[in-house]
Scaffold this active site. Structure first.
Site, PDB file in Angstrom:
ATOM      1  N   CYS A 140       0.731  -1.250  -0.011  1.00  0.00           N
ATOM      2  CA  CYS A 140      -0.067  -0.025  -0.046  1.00  0.00           C
ATOM      3  C   CYS A 140       0.886   1.284   0.084  1.00  0.00           C
ATOM      4  O   CYS A 140       2.083   1.092   0.060  1.00  0.00           O
ATOM      5  CB  CYS A 140      -0.905   0.095   1.254  1.00  0.00           C
ATOM      6  SG  CYS A 140      -1.663  -1.528   1.367  1.00  0.00           S
TER       7      CYS A 140
HETATM    8  N1  GLN Z   1      -1.090  -6.414   4.269  1.00  0.00           N
HETATM    9  C1  GLN Z   1      -2.059  -5.381   4.056  1.00  0.00           C
HETATM   10  C2  GLN Z   1      -3.096  -5.708   3.472  1.00  0.00           C
HETATM   11  O1  GLN Z   1      -3.374  -6.787   2.850  1.00  0.00           O
HETATM   12  C3  GLN Z   1      -1.383  -4.079   3.720  1.00  0.00           C
HETATM   13  C4  GLN Z   1      -0.870  -4.531   2.296  1.00  0.00           C
HETATM   14  C5  GLN Z   1      -0.114  -3.337   1.567  1.00  0.00           C
HETATM   15  O2  GLN Z   1       0.639  -2.708   2.333  1.00  0.00           O
HETATM   16  N2  GLN Z   1      -0.206  -3.414   0.466  1.00  0.00           N
HETATM   17  O3  GLN Z   1      -3.963  -5.075   3.239  1.00  0.00           O
END
Ligand code: GLN
Length: 229
Positions: free
Chosen positions: A2
């Protein structure tokens, strides 16, 4: 993974943070410039902010891509706040795609976002997780331990899961706290306030990269960095 962003300073519109800059979060949702894990952030988004005279933050979250929200694009120029936290999500394999798994998470006082991944089996059970998603479970642990222990929690979880990436970003309306642990974070301080962001939203020469494994704290008095090693 993210991308996330937070603002502390003079009130500014949600659009000026999330939509307007050339590489704003909405652009990072389909064309991030520094993202090493994942390609697009299309599995949801969330924006939280403080409104005058309300102690608890307001949140708007969704499990759909930020670029498709005409309603948010219409409201965002009309809402201003001195403290904002926003995120766009690329779900980790196996995690549910649902509104309650989109950051920011909250305990009613803090907003918190996680950029990364963690093995949920290393996390002690904590009450009140908003989703079974790893980030929601980690947020519940941080809220349970107290956000002021953010650096300790990241060190402990990082030791229990050496493959974890633990870039966390938290705000309580008066200050910001963030960690770098496996992913990027940049800071831009101006006379108007401070932005923390997974990656710069424009080419302003004043953006500074935060080194890995650090705790960043932002108050109206300035920005402090602490080594987490
Ligand atoms: N692991 C988290 C999720 O699945 C954050 C993922 C991310 O940082 N893209 O939402």
């Amino acid at each position: 993974m993210c991308r996330h962003l937070a603002w502390l300073g003079r009130p500014r519109s949600l659009a000026s943070l999330v939509l307007d800059p050339p590489s704003a979060l909405v652009v990072q949702s389909y064309a991030p410039r520094r993202q090493a894990h994942g390609t697009v952030n299309a599995d949801g988004w969330g924006v939280g902010w403080w409104a005058a005279d309300r102690p608890e933050p307001a949140r708007w979250r969704s499990a759909t891509p930020l670029w498709g929200s005409a309603s948010f694009a219409s409201v965002a120029p009309a809402v201003a706040s001195s403290c904002v936290l926003a995120a766009v999500r690329s779900a980790t394999m196996g995690m549910p795609i649902e509104e309650s798994a989109a950051a920011p998470f909250t305990d009613g006082r803090w907003l918190l976002s996680h950029n990364g991944r963690v093995d949920r089996t290393v996390l002690p059970a904590s009450p009140g997780a908003e989703s079974v998603c790893d980030s929601a479970q980690l947020a519940a642990l941080v809220f349970h331990r107290g956000v002021d222990s953010l650096g300790d929690v990241v060190r402990e979880v990082g030791a229990a899961d050496p493959a974890a990436r633990l870039n966390l970003l938290a705000a309580d309306g008066t200050r910001l706290l963030a960690t770098t642990w496996g992913d990027t974070l940049s800071v831009l301080s101006t006379d108007a306030g401070t932005v923390l962001a997974s990656e710069p939203y424009d080419d302003d020469a004043r953006w500074v990269d935060v080194p890995d494994r650090h705790l960043v704290s932002v108050t109206p008095d300035g920005v402090c960095l602490e080594d987490l090693q």
